[in-house]
Scaffold this motif. Structure first.
Motif, PDB file in Angstrom:
ATOM      1  N   ALA A 179       0.796  -0.890   0.100  1.00 47.04           N
ATOM      2  CA  ALA A 179      -0.001  -0.046  -0.101  1.00 47.04           C
ATOM      3  C   ALA A 179       1.017   1.235   0.131  1.00 47.04           C
ATOM      4  O   ALA A 179       1.996   1.061   0.292  1.00 47.04           O
ATOM      5  CB  ALA A 179      -1.124  -0.108   1.227  1.00 47.04           C
ATOM      6  N   GLN A 180       0.255   2.383  -0.286  1.00 47.18           N
ATOM      7  CA  GLN A 180       0.978   3.791  -0.185  1.00 47.18           C
ATOM      8  C   GLN A 180       1.082   4.041   1.228  1.00 47.18           C
ATOM      9  O   GLN A 180       0.387   3.799   2.116  1.00 47.18           O
ATOM     10  CB  GLN A 180       0.301   4.428  -1.184  1.00 47.18           C
ATOM     11  N   VAL A 181       2.070   5.187   1.263  1.00 45.19           N
ATOM     12  CA  VAL A 181       2.243   5.603   2.520  1.00 45.19           C
ATOM     13  C   VAL A 181       0.958   6.269   3.118  1.00 45.19           C
ATOM     14  O   VAL A 181       0.381   7.265   2.157  1.00 45.19           O
ATOM     15  CB  VAL A 181       3.664   6.593   2.421  1.00 45.19           C
ATOM     16  N   LEU A 182       0.529   6.207   4.332  1.00 47.90           N
ATOM     17  CA  LEU A 182      -0.574   6.809   4.765  1.00 47.90           C
ATOM     18  C   LEU A 182      -1.972   6.379   4.163  1.00 47.90           C
ATOM     19  O   LEU A 182      -2.858   6.932   4.686  1.00 47.90           O
ATOM     20  CB  LEU A 182      -0.436   8.386   4.572  1.00 47.90           C
ATOM     21  N   SER A 183      -1.752   5.421   3.530  1.00 46.05           N
ATOM     22  CA  SER A 183      -3.065   4.746   2.662  1.00 46.05           C
ATOM     23  C   SER A 183      -3.649   3.650   3.507  1.00 46.05           C
ATOM     24  O   SER A 183      -4.999   3.542   3.563  1.00 46.05           O
ATOM     25  CB  SER A 183      -2.972   4.327   1.487  1.00 46.05           C
ATOM     26  N   SER A 184      -2.982   3.167   4.613  1.00 49.15           N
ATOM     27  CA  SER A 184      -3.560   2.098   5.454  1.00 49.15           C
ATOM     28  C   SER A 184      -4.771   2.295   6.284  1.00 49.15           C
ATOM     29  O   SER A 184      -4.652   3.577   6.661  1.00 49.15           O
ATOM     30  CB  SER A 184      -2.504   1.429   6.256  1.00 49.15           C
ATOM     31  N   ALA A 189     -12.291   0.474  10.614  1.00 52.70           N
ATOM     32  CA  ALA A 189     -12.716   1.020   9.128  1.00 52.70           C
ATOM     33  C   ALA A 189     -13.011  -0.097   8.198  1.00 52.70           C
ATOM     34  O   ALA A 189     -13.104  -1.516   8.631  1.00 52.70           O
ATOM     35  CB  ALA A 189     -11.371   1.657   8.791  1.00 52.70           C
ATOM     36  N   GLU A 190     -13.663   0.298   7.086  1.00 51.02           N
ATOM     37  CA  GLU A 190     -13.943  -0.568   6.072  1.00 51.02           C
ATOM     38  C   GLU A 190     -12.768  -1.001   5.289  1.00 51.02           C
ATOM     39  O   GLU A 190     -11.622  -0.257   5.178  1.00 51.02           O
ATOM     40  CB  GLU A 190     -14.785  -0.009   5.250  1.00 51.02           C
ATOM     41  N   VAL A 191     -12.847  -2.261   5.051  1.00 47.30           N
ATOM     42  CA  VAL A 191     -11.886  -2.654   4.166  1.00 47.30           C
ATOM     43  C   VAL A 191     -12.127  -2.972   2.752  1.00 47.30           C
ATOM     44  O   VAL A 191     -13.396  -3.413   2.555  1.00 47.30           O
ATOM     45  CB  VAL A 191     -11.009  -4.012   4.333  1.00 47.30           C
ATOM     46  N   GLY A 192     -11.540  -2.657   1.847  1.00 43.53           N
ATOM     47  CA  GLY A 192     -12.191  -2.765   0.285  1.00 43.53           C
ATOM     48  C   GLY A 192     -11.523  -3.922  -0.522  1.00 43.53           C
ATOM     49  O   GLY A 192     -10.473  -4.262  -0.501  1.00 43.53           O
ATOM     50  N   LEU A 221      -0.953  -6.298  14.043  1.00 43.71           N
ATOM     51  CA  LEU A 221      -1.919  -7.217  13.464  1.00 43.71           C
ATOM     52  C   LEU A 221      -2.423  -6.573  11.911  1.00 43.71           C
ATOM     53  O   LEU A 221      -2.322  -5.309  11.821  1.00 43.71           O
ATOM     54  CB  LEU A 221      -3.070  -7.791  14.002  1.00 43.71           C
ATOM     55  N   GLY A 222      -2.589  -7.271  10.960  1.00 43.24           N
ATOM     56  CA  GLY A 222      -2.757  -6.890   9.746  1.00 43.24           C
ATOM     57  C   GLY A 222      -3.631  -7.670   8.741  1.00 43.24           C
ATOM     58  O   GLY A 222      -3.560  -8.828   9.043  1.00 43.24           O
ATOM     59  N   ASN A 223      -4.519  -7.019   7.937  1.00 38.40           N
ATOM     60  CA  ASN A 223      -5.338  -7.760   6.758  1.00 38.40           C
ATOM     61  C   ASN A 223      -4.690  -7.422   5.432  1.00 38.40           C
ATOM     62  O   ASN A 223      -4.979  -6.457   5.271  1.00 38.40           O
ATOM     63  CB  ASN A 223      -6.873  -7.333   7.311  1.00 38.40           C
ATOM     64  N   ASP A 224      -3.905  -8.365   4.921  1.00 36.81           N
ATOM     65  CA  ASP A 224      -3.398  -8.366   3.615  1.00 36.81           C
ATOM     66  C   ASP A 224      -4.543  -8.833   2.649  1.00 36.81           C
ATOM     67  O   ASP A 224      -4.489  -9.743   2.205  1.00 36.81           O
ATOM     68  CB  ASP A 224      -2.441  -9.027   3.455  1.00 36.81           C
ATOM     69  N   VAL A 225      -5.772  -7.913   2.553  1.00 34.81           N
ATOM     70  CA  VAL A 225      -6.898  -8.250   1.737  1.00 34.81           C
ATOM     71  C   VAL A 225      -6.547  -8.884   0.424  1.00 34.81           C
ATOM     72  O   VAL A 225      -5.960  -8.251  -0.259  1.00 34.81           O
ATOM     73  CB  VAL A 225      -7.881  -7.065   1.490  1.00 34.81           C
ATOM     74  N   ASN A 226      -6.846 -10.221   0.118  1.00 35.02           N
ATOM     75  CA  ASN A 226      -6.517 -10.931  -0.957  1.00 35.02           C
ATOM     76  C   ASN A 226      -7.663 -11.034  -2.040  1.00 35.02           C
ATOM     77  O   ASN A 226      -8.724 -11.527  -1.774  1.00 35.02           O
ATOM     78  CB  ASN A 226      -5.816 -12.484  -0.494  1.00 35.02           C
ATOM     79  N   LEU A 227      -7.031 -10.797  -3.490  1.00 37.76           N
ATOM     80  CA  LEU A 227      -8.157 -11.083  -4.550  1.00 37.76           C
ATOM     81  C   LEU A 227      -7.487 -12.063  -5.170  1.00 37.76           C
ATOM     82  O   LEU A 227      -6.641 -12.171  -6.269  1.00 37.76           O
ATOM     83  CB  LEU A 227      -8.283  -9.664  -5.390  1.00 37.76           C
ATOM     84  N   ARG A 228      -7.972 -13.613  -4.933  1.00 35.98           N
ATOM     85  CA  ARG A 228      -7.585 -14.629  -5.438  1.00 35.98           C
ATOM     86  C   ARG A 228      -7.570 -14.788  -7.000  1.00 35.98           C
ATOM     87  O   ARG A 228      -7.144 -15.280  -7.743  1.00 35.98           O
ATOM     88  CB  ARG A 228      -8.004 -15.934  -4.654  1.00 35.98           C
ATOM     89  N   ASP A 229      -8.922 -14.347  -7.462  1.00 34.67           N
ATOM     90  CA  ASP A 229      -9.267 -14.476  -8.954  1.00 34.67           C
ATOM     91  C   ASP A 229      -8.262 -13.442  -9.761  1.00 34.67           C
ATOM     92  O   ASP A 229      -7.753 -14.034 -10.630  1.00 34.67           O
ATOM     93  CB  ASP A 229     -10.797 -14.237  -9.290  1.00 34.67           C
ATOM     94  N   ILE A 230      -8.102 -12.215  -9.314  1.00 34.65           N
ATOM     95  CA  ILE A 230      -7.443 -11.364  -9.948  1.00 34.65           C
ATOM     96  C   ILE A 230      -5.584 -11.826 -10.129  1.00 34.65           C
ATOM     97  O   ILE A 230      -5.105 -12.089 -11.301  1.00 34.65           O
ATOM     98  CB  ILE A 230      -7.289  -9.895  -9.373  1.00 34.65           C
ATOM     99  N   GLU A 231      -5.083 -12.119  -8.861  1.00 29.61           N
ATOM    100  CA  GLU A 231      -3.644 -12.750  -8.968  1.00 29.61           C
ATOM    101  C   GLU A 231      -3.801 -13.908  -9.567  1.00 29.61           C
ATOM    102  O   GLU A 231      -2.570 -14.278 -10.281  1.00 29.61           O
ATOM    103  CB  GLU A 231      -3.112 -12.587  -7.362  1.00 29.61           C
ATOM    104  N   CYS A 248      -5.741  -2.362   2.715  1.00 27.83           N
ATOM    105  CA  CYS A 248      -4.554  -2.759   3.570  1.00 27.83           C
ATOM    106  C   CYS A 248      -4.875  -2.181   5.092  1.00 27.83           C
ATOM    107  O   CYS A 248      -5.166  -0.942   5.317  1.00 27.83           O
ATOM    108  CB  CYS A 248      -3.372  -2.243   3.419  1.00 27.83           C
ATOM    109  N   ALA A 249      -5.347  -2.930   6.225  1.00 25.49           N
ATOM    110  CA  ALA A 249      -5.758  -2.958   7.410  1.00 25.49           C
ATOM    111  C   ALA A 249      -4.621  -3.101   8.316  1.00 25.49           C
ATOM    112  O   ALA A 249      -3.833  -4.115   8.359  1.00 25.49           O
ATOM    113  CB  ALA A 249      -6.934  -3.241   8.040  1.00 25.49           C
ATOM    114  N   ILE A 250      -4.183  -2.335   9.229  1.00 17.45           N
ATOM    115  CA  ILE A 250      -3.182  -2.690  10.096  1.00 17.45           C
ATOM    116  C   ILE A 250      -3.452  -1.954  11.761  1.00 17.45           C
ATOM    117  O   ILE A 250      -4.206  -1.003  11.679  1.00 17.45           O
ATOM    118  CB  ILE A 250      -1.752  -1.736   9.715  1.00 17.45           C
ATOM    119  N   GLY A 251      -3.551  -2.729  12.632  1.00 17.87           N
ATOM    120  CA  GLY A 251      -3.784  -2.046  14.047  1.00 17.87           C
ATOM    121  C   GLY A 251      -3.803  -3.410  15.084  1.00 17.87           C
ATOM    122  O   GLY A 251      -3.165  -4.535  14.758  1.00 17.87           O
ATOM    123  N   PRO A 252      -4.389  -2.881  16.056  1.00 14.80           N
ATOM    124  CA  PRO A 252      -5.057  -1.917  16.401  1.00 14.80           C
ATOM    125  C   PRO A 252      -3.859  -0.803  16.854  1.00 14.80           C
ATOM    126  O   PRO A 252      -4.057   0.552  16.522  1.00 14.80           O
ATOM    127  CB  PRO A 252      -5.899  -2.285  17.802  1.00 14.80           C
TER     128      PRO A 252
END
Length: 383
Positions: A179-184, A189-192, A221-231, A248-252
């Motif tokens: 992810a880009q700096v400051l975009s996490s 929050a909602e994850v996309g 902790l983190g959620n590296d949201v994964n798009l299985r069909d695209i990759e 990209c979610a990081i926290g708490p």
């Protein structure tokens, strides 16, 4: 929403960020006696500045500050409402990097995605064929070892070799820009999900906070949201699959390393995942850091060193053991997200990261970048 237990609060040194309405920008915070404490100052106006110190945990433990609000109030606040104090991702100027295919199970699933070309309907049949060839042969293999080279040749001969297995058991780890700096996004929050994806899943991971000299100073902790069909359609679509609005979610918060929590605790971490769907569906999973095929220090050294510098440090996702195969709707098609899924990732010592799934096109837009942060800090007299 409880993001940390009382025991974690009592024993840990935590560093994070919240949105501060009075400052119309982010504040660097820690936790004391169930209170969120603003420790932003000229000495350390960013989380990055604290992570660069010789003793980040010691500094945070003694830093002067003032209480903003009770932890429970901040944790339950509506994320994105600029009139409310709410948690942000705990990092700021650090680069966001991620390691892929660092566990045996996830290696196999990445191979399946590739062979299925991103088609979930084909995955179950291919999974049976690949498993018959691979079995448990990867589970105890040390990446880059002579034994791994022998397994590689066996898999090539069986016509199931893949770039994913190359980075999984070969000498070089897969490390990519997540992810880009400051975009996490942070807790609450909602994850996309990119709207073109129809086969996707959460990835529960430990995320290391690494200083510019390569020193590991804490973990989250983190959620590296994964798009299985695209990759799965092409490994060259990795950036499209991984770097999207809210993906990209990081926290708490970052738990800073001190006498009570260190890298060895990360090596033993047990992550629990729960997905609660609006349809009543519940998925539970786990990721055990004991089963990782590369040591965290090795992954850090492959990310940062003489070959690549990060002047503001980095946050490094370590990969996941979790790869969901349980059917959700149609037999043989496995798991995929639905809009409204609530994803909770938890690990003793690191707390709980909870996010709700939406489309990346419907998540709040990312609008607060580096230039906005610098101007805001300058206006507050912090620079």
């Amino acid at each position: 929403m409880s993001i940390l237990t009382q025991d974690e609060l009592a024993t840990g040194t935590y560093l994070g960020r919240v949105w501060c309405p009075d400052a119309n920008g982010p504040a660097v915070v820690t936790l004391r006696d169930d209170e969120v404490i603003d420790i932003t100052c000229k000495t350390a106006p960013t989380v990055r500045d604290i992570c660069e110190m010789d003793d980040p945990a010691g500094y945070v433990a003694q830093a002067e500050g003032h209480a903003i609000a009770p932890l429970e109030t901040v944790a339950e606040a509506c994320v994105g409402d600029p009139s409310l104090v709410h948690f942000l991702a705990p990092c700021d100027l650090q680069a966001i990097k991620a390691c892929g295919v660092t566990f045996a199970n996830s290696m196999v699933e990445r191979v399946i995605e590739e062979l299925a070309a991103g088609d979930a309907q084909k995955a179950d049949t291919i999974r049976q064929r690949v498993s018959a060839v691979i079995g448990d042969s990867l589970r105890n293999i040390r990446a880059g070892s002579p034994e791994a080279a022998q397994v590689k040749q066996t898999l090539i001969d069986a016509d199931v070799w893949s770039p994913y297995l190359e980075v999984g058991i070969g000498p070089d780890a897969e490390i990519f820009s997540k992810a880009q700096v400051l975009s996490s996004v942070g807790p609450g929050a909602e994850v996309g999900l990119h709207p073109i994806s129809t086969w996707n899943n959460p990835e529960p991971e430990v995320v290391l906070a690494v200083s510019s000299n390569g020193r590991i100073v804490g973990a989250a902790l983190g959620n590296d949201v994964n798009l299985r069909d695209i990759e799965g359609r092409s490994a060259l679509l990795l950036s499209k699959a991984k770097d999207n609005n809210g993906s990209c979610a990081i926290g708490p918060m970052i738990r800073l390393f001190d006498d009570g929590y260190a890298l060895d605790d990360v090596r033993k971490a047990e992550l629990a995942l729960t997905v609660e769907g609006p349809d009543g569906f519940i998925l539970e999973g786990r990721s055990s850091m004991r089963e990782i095929s590369r040591d965290p220090e090795d992954l850090v050294s492959q990310a940062i060193g003489r070959h690549h510098q990060y002047p503001d440090g980095l946050m490094l996702f370590l990969g996941t053991l979790f790869a969901p195969t349980m059917d959700r709707d149609v037999a043989g098609q496995g798991f995929t997200h639905k809009i409204g899924d609530v994803v909770t990732i938890a690990a003793p010592g690191l707390g709980s990261l909870c996010n709700t799934v939406n489309l990346s096109t419907d998540c709040p837009e990312w609008t607060f970048g580096i230039s906005h942060l610098m101007r805001n800090l300058a206006q507050r007299g912090m620079l």
